[in-house]
Motif scaffolding. Structure first.
Motif, PDB file in Angstrom:
ATOM      1  N   LEU A 191      66.898 -57.490   8.975  1.00  0.00           N
ATOM      2  CA  LEU A 191      66.507 -58.854   9.315  1.00  0.00           C
ATOM      3  C   LEU A 191      65.238 -58.809  10.156  1.00  0.00           C
ATOM      4  O   LEU A 191      65.039 -57.887  10.947  1.00  0.00           O
ATOM      5  N   VAL A 192      64.434 -59.796  10.000  1.00  0.00           N
ATOM      6  CA  VAL A 192      63.200 -59.889  10.780  1.00  0.00           C
ATOM      7  C   VAL A 192      63.459 -60.849  11.940  1.00  0.00           C
ATOM      8  O   VAL A 192      63.927 -61.963  11.733  1.00  0.00           O
ATOM      9  N   LYS A 193      63.135 -60.390  13.137  1.00  0.00           N
ATOM     10  CA  LYS A 193      63.229 -61.244  14.319  1.00  0.00           C
ATOM     11  C   LYS A 193      61.817 -61.625  14.713  1.00  0.00           C
ATOM     12  O   LYS A 193      60.983 -60.763  14.969  1.00  0.00           O
ATOM     13  N   ARG A 194      61.564 -62.923  14.729  1.00  0.00           N
ATOM     14  CA  ARG A 194      60.224 -63.432  14.987  1.00  0.00           C
ATOM     15  C   ARG A 194      60.238 -64.289  16.253  1.00  0.00           C
ATOM     16  O   ARG A 194      61.131 -65.127  16.422  1.00  0.00           O
ATOM     17  N   TYR A 195      59.291 -64.063  17.117  1.00  0.00           N
ATOM     18  CA  TYR A 195      59.179 -64.836  18.352  1.00  0.00           C
ATOM     19  C   TYR A 195      58.201 -65.970  18.096  1.00  0.00           C
ATOM     20  O   TYR A 195      57.066 -65.733  17.684  1.00  0.00           O
ATOM     21  N   ILE A 196      58.647 -67.184  18.330  1.00  0.00           N
ATOM     22  CA  ILE A 196      57.870 -68.374  17.997  1.00  0.00           C
ATOM     23  C   ILE A 196      57.122 -68.858  19.233  1.00  0.00           C
ATOM     24  O   ILE A 196      57.696 -68.990  20.318  1.00  0.00           O
ATOM     25  N   ASP A 226      66.732 -66.743   8.625  1.00  0.00           N
ATOM     26  CA  ASP A 226      66.389 -68.156   8.446  1.00  0.00           C
ATOM     27  C   ASP A 226      66.876 -69.030   9.593  1.00  0.00           C
ATOM     28  O   ASP A 226      66.747 -70.247   9.536  1.00  0.00           O
ATOM     29  N   THR A 227      67.457 -68.433  10.619  1.00  0.00           N
ATOM     30  CA  THR A 227      68.011 -69.202  11.734  1.00  0.00           C
ATOM     31  C   THR A 227      67.034 -69.213  12.903  1.00  0.00           C
ATOM     32  O   THR A 227      66.528 -68.170  13.304  1.00  0.00           O
ATOM     33  N   VAL A 228      66.804 -70.396  13.441  1.00  0.00           N
ATOM     34  CA  VAL A 228      65.858 -70.594  14.526  1.00  0.00           C
ATOM     35  C   VAL A 228      66.618 -71.069  15.766  1.00  0.00           C
ATOM     36  O   VAL A 228      67.328 -72.077  15.708  1.00  0.00           O
ATOM     37  N   PHE A 229      66.463 -70.348  16.860  1.00  0.00           N
ATOM     38  CA  PHE A 229      67.090 -70.705  18.131  1.00  0.00           C
ATOM     39  C   PHE A 229      65.989 -71.192  19.061  1.00  0.00           C
ATOM     40  O   PHE A 229      65.150 -70.395  19.502  1.00  0.00           O
ATOM     41  N   VAL A 230      65.973 -72.504  19.337  1.00  0.00           N
ATOM     42  CA  VAL A 230      64.941 -73.087  20.192  1.00  0.00           C
ATOM     43  C   VAL A 230      65.469 -73.152  21.618  1.00  0.00           C
ATOM     44  O   VAL A 230      66.544 -73.700  21.875  1.00  0.00           O
ATOM     45  N   SER A 262      65.211 -72.456   8.752  1.00  0.00           N
ATOM     46  CA  SER A 262      63.902 -72.654   8.139  1.00  0.00           C
ATOM     47  C   SER A 262      64.068 -72.617   6.627  1.00  0.00           C
ATOM     48  O   SER A 262      65.072 -72.148   6.111  1.00  0.00           O
ATOM     49  N   GLY A 263      63.071 -73.137   5.956  1.00  0.00           N
ATOM     50  CA  GLY A 263      63.113 -73.128   4.500  1.00  0.00           C
ATOM     51  C   GLY A 263      63.756 -74.384   3.932  1.00  0.00           C
ATOM     52  O   GLY A 263      63.990 -75.361   4.630  1.00  0.00           O
ATOM     53  N   ASN A 264      64.027 -74.326   2.640  1.00  0.00           N
ATOM     54  CA  ASN A 264      64.612 -75.471   1.941  1.00  0.00           C
ATOM     55  C   ASN A 264      66.115 -75.513   2.159  1.00  0.00           C
ATOM     56  O   ASN A 264      66.801 -74.503   2.012  1.00  0.00           O
ATOM     57  N   VAL A 265      66.598 -76.683   2.502  1.00  0.00           N
ATOM     58  CA  VAL A 265      68.027 -76.882   2.744  1.00  0.00           C
ATOM     59  C   VAL A 265      68.477 -78.080   1.927  1.00  0.00           C
ATOM     60  O   VAL A 265      67.782 -79.096   1.867  1.00  0.00           O
ATOM     61  N   ARG A 266      69.616 -77.971   1.312  1.00  0.00           N
ATOM     62  CA  ARG A 266      70.189 -79.092   0.563  1.00  0.00           C
ATOM     63  C   ARG A 266      71.352 -79.635   1.363  1.00  0.00           C
ATOM     64  O   ARG A 266      72.307 -78.923   1.653  1.00  0.00           O
TER      65      ARG A 266
END
Length: 145
Positions: free
Chosen positions: A8-13, A33-37, A133-137
């Motif tokens: 998994l890629v961990k990205r710092y925003i 695809d999970t973002v923790f703000v 993130s990304g497309n969600v239905r």
């Protein structure tokens, strides 16, 4: 044959469009695809001072800042699955709800709201979020199995 999963890629925003953190933390961290703000205050990004006017304007600014952070993570308000709202005074609950409804539509994300003893910088409101993130239905209420 054993399959080796891709790491998994961990990205710092970080975005300059929102107020920078006032402590040793990231605006958000994305894992997969999970973002923790992190908790977002109603800070003016240029002055790092709280906007004036109390809980309503602070909530408005916090949610604008949240939107910029989500955008930097390739996400947006509709992809938020959970928020936590911290209030210095629970009497501000109705005011914050009115602002909140401008940014989130039904069916709303899951949410917790707490009155806390004190928030950073004497803030009246702090909001954190978990998004994807990304497309969600969406599957609207009553349509799920």
């Amino acid at each position: 044959m054993v399959r080796i999963a891709e790491p998994l890629v961990k990205r710092y925003i970080f975005t300059k469009r929102a107020a920078k953190p006032i402590g040793p933390y990231s605006q958000a961290v994305q894992i997969g695809d999970t973002v923790f703000v992190s908790g977002v205050l109603g800070l003016n990004k240029d002055t790092l001072k709280l906007v004036e006017g109390g809980a309503g304007p602070e909530a408005e600014q916090a949610l604008l800042n949240l939107g910029h952070i989500l955008d930097a993570a390739d996400s947006y308000y509709a992809n938020v699955v959970k928020t936590t709202v911290f209030l210095a005074d629970m009497d501000d609950f109705p005011t914050v709800n009115e602002v909140y409804k401008k940014y989130f539509e039904e069916p709303y994300p899951a949410r917790s709201c707490f009155q806390v003893a004190k928030l950073p910088l004497g803030a009246k409101v702090e909001i954190e979020a978990i998004a994807v993130s990304g497309n969600v239905r969406d599957v609207k209420p009553g349509l799920s199995a």
